[in-house]
Design a protein around this motif. Structure first.
Motif, PDB file in Angstrom:
ATOM      1  N   GLY A  86      59.513  11.513  38.956  1.00 48.93           N
ATOM      2  CA  GLY A  86      59.571   9.994  38.297  1.00 48.93           C
ATOM      3  C   GLY A  86      61.035   9.358  38.347  1.00 48.93           C
ATOM      4  N   VAL A  87      62.063  10.048  38.124  1.00 49.74           N
ATOM      5  CA  VAL A  87      63.198   9.742  38.438  1.00 49.74           C
ATOM      6  C   VAL A  87      63.736   9.326  39.960  1.00 49.74           C
ATOM      7  N   LEU A  88      63.069  10.199  40.713  1.00 54.72           N
ATOM      8  CA  LEU A  88      63.372  10.080  42.302  1.00 54.72           C
ATOM      9  C   LEU A  88      62.378   8.847  42.541  1.00 54.72           C
ATOM     10  N   ALA A  89      61.376   8.567  42.161  1.00 54.19           N
ATOM     11  CA  ALA A  89      60.547   7.349  42.507  1.00 54.19           C
ATOM     12  C   ALA A  89      61.333   6.187  42.137  1.00 54.19           C
ATOM     13  N   VAL A  90      61.770   6.123  40.950  1.00 56.47           N
ATOM     14  CA  VAL A  90      62.488   5.012  40.556  1.00 56.47           C
ATOM     15  C   VAL A  90      63.594   4.613  41.130  1.00 56.47           C
ATOM     16  N   LEU A  91      64.607   5.769  41.710  1.00 53.29           N
ATOM     17  CA  LEU A  91      65.755   5.492  42.587  1.00 53.29           C
ATOM     18  C   LEU A  91      65.342   5.114  43.960  1.00 53.29           C
ATOM     19  N   GLY A  92      64.205   5.580  44.407  1.00 51.37           N
ATOM     20  CA  GLY A  92      63.630   5.095  45.696  1.00 51.37           C
ATOM     21  C   GLY A  92      63.206   3.628  45.753  1.00 51.37           C
ATOM     22  N   ALA A  93      62.518   3.149  44.700  1.00 53.45           N
ATOM     23  CA  ALA A  93      62.361   1.910  44.466  1.00 53.45           C
ATOM     24  C   ALA A  93      63.347   0.910  44.239  1.00 53.45           C
ATOM     25  N   GLY A  94      64.339   1.510  43.416  1.00 53.63           N
ATOM     26  CA  GLY A  94      65.574   0.790  43.498  1.00 53.63           C
ATOM     27  C   GLY A  94      66.425   0.377  44.815  1.00 53.63           C
ATOM     28  N   LEU A  95      66.713   1.537  45.521  1.00 53.51           N
ATOM     29  CA  LEU A  95      67.331   1.308  46.656  1.00 53.51           C
ATOM     30  C   LEU A  95      66.500   0.563  47.703  1.00 53.51           C
ATOM     31  N   MET A  96      65.176   0.489  47.828  1.00 48.78           N
ATOM     32  CA  MET A  96      64.228  -0.338  48.561  1.00 48.78           C
ATOM     33  C   MET A  96      64.553  -1.974  48.283  1.00 48.78           C
ATOM     34  N   LEU A  97      64.515  -2.051  47.084  1.00 46.52           N
ATOM     35  CA  LEU A  97      64.765  -3.781  46.415  1.00 46.52           C
ATOM     36  C   LEU A  97      66.188  -4.085  46.802  1.00 46.52           C
ATOM     37  N   LEU A  98      66.907  -3.127  46.515  1.00 48.87           N
ATOM     38  CA  LEU A  98      68.418  -3.319  47.142  1.00 48.87           C
ATOM     39  C   LEU A  98      68.598  -3.743  48.382  1.00 48.87           C
ATOM     40  N   ALA A  99      67.910  -2.852  49.260  1.00 50.67           N
ATOM     41  CA  ALA A  99      67.909  -3.118  50.591  1.00 50.67           C
ATOM     42  C   ALA A  99      67.464  -4.497  51.002  1.00 50.67           C
ATOM     43  N   ILE A 100      66.506  -4.908  50.295  1.00 50.88           N
ATOM     44  CA  ILE A 100      65.651  -6.459  50.532  1.00 50.88           C
ATOM     45  C   ILE A 100      66.564  -7.260  50.202  1.00 50.88           C
ATOM     46  N   GLN A 101      67.444  -7.129  48.918  1.00 45.12           N
ATOM     47  CA  GLN A 101      68.203  -8.107  48.199  1.00 45.12           C
ATOM     48  C   GLN A 101      69.492  -8.378  49.007  1.00 45.12           C
ATOM     49  N   LEU A 102      70.162  -7.467  49.766  1.00 44.54           N
ATOM     50  CA  LEU A 102      71.335  -7.517  50.303  1.00 44.54           C
ATOM     51  C   LEU A 102      71.372  -8.720  51.037  1.00 44.54           C
ATOM     52  N   GLU A 103      70.378  -9.317  51.715  1.00 49.16           N
ATOM     53  CA  GLU A 103      70.237 -10.363  52.682  1.00 49.16           C
ATOM     54  C   GLU A 103      70.689 -11.780  51.844  1.00 49.16           C
ATOM     55  N   GLU A 104      70.591 -11.886  50.729  1.00 46.03           N
ATOM     56  CA  GLU A 104      70.777 -12.950  49.895  1.00 46.03           C
ATOM     57  C   GLU A 104      71.028 -12.683  48.533  1.00 46.03           C
ATOM     58  N   TYR A 105      71.763 -13.434  47.958  1.00 48.08           N
ATOM     59  CA  TYR A 105      72.246 -12.913  46.257  1.00 48.08           C
ATOM     60  C   TYR A 105      71.280 -13.848  45.392  1.00 48.08           C
ATOM     61  N   THR A 106      70.798 -12.976  44.492  1.00 49.04           N
ATOM     62  CA  THR A 106      69.961 -13.635  43.515  1.00 49.04           C
ATOM     63  C   THR A 106      70.442 -12.762  42.117  1.00 49.04           C
ATOM     64  N   ARG A 107      70.368 -13.397  41.101  1.00 46.84           N
ATOM     65  CA  ARG A 107      70.748 -12.495  39.737  1.00 46.84           C
ATOM     66  C   ARG A 107      69.897 -11.050  39.714  1.00 46.84           C
ATOM     67  N   TRP A 108      68.658 -11.058  40.302  1.00 48.24           N
ATOM     68  CA  TRP A 108      68.125  -9.886  40.258  1.00 48.24           C
ATOM     69  C   TRP A 108      68.819  -8.592  40.980  1.00 48.24           C
ATOM     70  N   LEU A 109      69.926  -9.110  41.559  1.00 49.19           N
ATOM     71  CA  LEU A 109      70.887  -7.802  42.420  1.00 49.19           C
ATOM     72  C   LEU A 109      71.273  -6.773  41.349  1.00 49.19           C
ATOM     73  N   TRP A 110      71.404  -7.638  40.006  1.00 51.14           N
ATOM     74  CA  TRP A 110      71.942  -6.582  38.862  1.00 51.14           C
ATOM     75  C   TRP A 110      70.994  -5.620  38.588  1.00 51.14           C
ATOM     76  N   GLY A 111      69.738  -6.226  38.352  1.00 49.36           N
ATOM     77  CA  GLY A 111      68.496  -5.300  38.177  1.00 49.36           C
ATOM     78  C   GLY A 111      68.283  -4.239  39.006  1.00 49.36           C
ATOM     79  N   TRP A 112      68.443  -4.365  40.188  1.00 51.82           N
ATOM     80  CA  TRP A 112      68.120  -3.313  41.161  1.00 51.82           C
ATOM     81  C   TRP A 112      69.342  -2.160  41.010  1.00 51.82           C
ATOM     82  N   LEU A 113      70.620  -2.728  40.864  1.00 63.49           N
ATOM     83  CA  LEU A 113      71.703  -1.728  40.774  1.00 63.49           C
ATOM     84  C   LEU A 113      71.510  -1.065  39.540  1.00 63.49           C
ATOM     85  N   GLY A 114      71.076  -1.796  38.309  1.00 65.19           N
ATOM     86  CA  GLY A 114      70.852  -1.267  37.259  1.00 65.19           C
ATOM     87  C   GLY A 114      70.098   0.066  37.226  1.00 65.19           C
ATOM     88  N   LEU A 115      68.719  -0.282  38.135  1.00 67.48           N
ATOM     89  CA  LEU A 115      67.798   1.096  38.253  1.00 67.48           C
ATOM     90  C   LEU A 115      68.663   2.132  39.134  1.00 67.48           C
TER      91      LEU A 115
END
Length: 419
Positions: A86-115
């Motif tokens: 479960g922890v690995l799944a959360v880490l993988g999802a966080g990294l995936m969402l962060l990779a999408i987020q890196l093209e443009e900044y929104t406040r949700w960046l901090w949510g993915w970093l938190g994960l």
């Protein structure tokens, strides 16, 4: 009074923090995934949503196993494996969402970093402090399952975010045709046909489509060739002038222009055609030839969707607000030209992009010129973040818009006929 051992208290605190993190991650992932599974505009987006729902369910199951292990004392090698997975799944999802987020900044960046930060702490807690890896007796099978799952997730991510946008290009053509010309004593009637055709597999939303018909005259036809000096006097600064050896430069004057469809009101599915036929009336013998051309702006329907009806602003009915300078320059018109502006907010193809991309508007400018000018290319459009609609997009930004969202400009080219 019996004292609770320090290690037990610390373990329960870390356990509570792990449960809270897993439940929070599960809620977020299931929310994102469920929204995309139901409402994503493409199959690829729905598939990615399904993976997020699955990751969220794994995280929730892991939270239950933490409660069983840390607070009820009934943990086994299987509960430990589920928690780690479960922890690995959360880490993988966080990294995936962060990779999408890196093209443009929104406040949700901090949510993915938190994960990601929470997942890093949880892995350290499990593998370093609690030595969870030693409790799993089927380590090879666990590693194989985790590796296959990671490969499938990465492959799906590459397919949905990289391959699919390039594999299915938007292929729509715009053509104009001059039909029968009938001359009477005072009036000449010209039949004109405009056709938009989708020859691909991707549906398109017609942001705006327009036409312009111009009567063409030239002052004289010469029997001897004209020299370079005479040519030089006719060259326009845009470098698009046709220079004729035996005739003066043609002078077009727009005799008819209009919209082929109401802005943001028509779709063009795969294999569909949109056709309009018009009759243009001209004074007989007023022009030597006629030019016809059309243009259109399109949005891929699997990338973006308008969320509200367009807001309309007419320069003659408003406060006299001028069009942005770059819009007037693009249309080759004076800055005080009359115009009608259509603005529509759009949403992205899936909920993930709605969180990781800035909110945007599509703005369409229908430039009408002034009393002493006429325009052959009256439409100008942009796809910009909210509040930046009047800013001029750079060449690189325009290329990114075309690539990411399938925002496309079409021009038919000029069709000419002698009257």
């Amino acid at each position: 009074m019996e004292q609770t051992p320090r290690g037990v208290g610390r373990g329960r605190i870390s356990g509570a923090f792990m449960v809270a993190g897993l439940i929070a991650a599960a809620g977020l992932l299931v929310y994102l995934g469920r929204a995309d599974t139901i409402h994503a505009l493409s199959y690829a987006g729905r598939l990615l949503g399904g993976f997020l729902v699955l990751a969220g369910l794994v995280a929730f199951t892991a939270a239950v196993c933490v409660v069983v292990d840390r607070f009820l004392g009934h943990g086994t090698k299987y509960t430990t494996a589920i928690i780690l997975f479960g922890v690995l799944a959360v880490l993988g999802a966080g990294l995936m969402l962060l990779a999408i987020q890196l093209e443009e900044y929104t406040r949700w960046l901090w949510g993915w970093l938190g994960l990601i930060v929470w997942s890093g702490w949880a892995l350290w807690e499990l593998l370093h402090r609690r030595r969870a890896w030693r409790d799993i007796t089927f380590r090879r099978n666990f590693a194989a399952i985790a590796s296959v799952t990671a490969l499938i997730t990465v492959a799906n991510f590459v397919y949905t975010q990289i391959y699919t946008p390039y594999a299915s290009p938007l292929t729509v053509t715009l053509s104009t045709e001059i039909g029968h010309i009938r001359k009477e004593k005072n009036t000449t009637y010209v039949g004109v046909t405009f056709r938009l055709e989708n020859t691909g597999k991707v549906a398109a939303n017609i942001v705006g489509a327009s036409y312009a018909v111009s009567g063409v005259n030239w002052n004289s036809t010469y029997q001897t060739p004209r020299n370079v000096k005479q040519w030089d006097e006719e060259v326009d600064t845009d470098g698009l002038t046709d220079l004729h050896t035996y005739a003066d430069k043609p002078e077009p004057y727009t005799v008819s222009l209009g919209l082929l469809s109401a802005p943001f009101d028509s779709d063009l599915g795969p294999g569909q055609k949109y056709t309009q036929e018009k009759i243009i009336e001209l004074p007989t013998n007023a022009y030597r030839a006629i030019w016809v051309q059309g243009e259109a702006y399109l949005l891929r329907k699997d990338r973006m969707l308008q969320s509200n009806p367009p807001a309309i602003y007419h320069s003659r009915m408003g406060k006299g607000e001028k069009a942005p300078e770059w819009v007037a320059n693009y249309a080759h018109l004076p800055s005080d030209s009359a115009y009608i502006r259509y603005t529509v907010p759009v949403t992205y193809s899936n909920e993930i992009l709605n969180l990781t991309r800035k909110r945007r508007n599509v703005t369409l400018w229908w430039m009408l010129g002034t009393e002493n000018t006429s325009s052959l290319a009256p439409l100008v459009a942009s796809l910009e973040p909210v509040g930046e609609e009047r800013a001029e997009p750079s060449y690189s930004e325009w290329g990114q818009v075309l690539e990411r969202y399938g925002f496309t400009y079409l021009a038919s080219g000029a069709t000419e006929a002698v009257l």
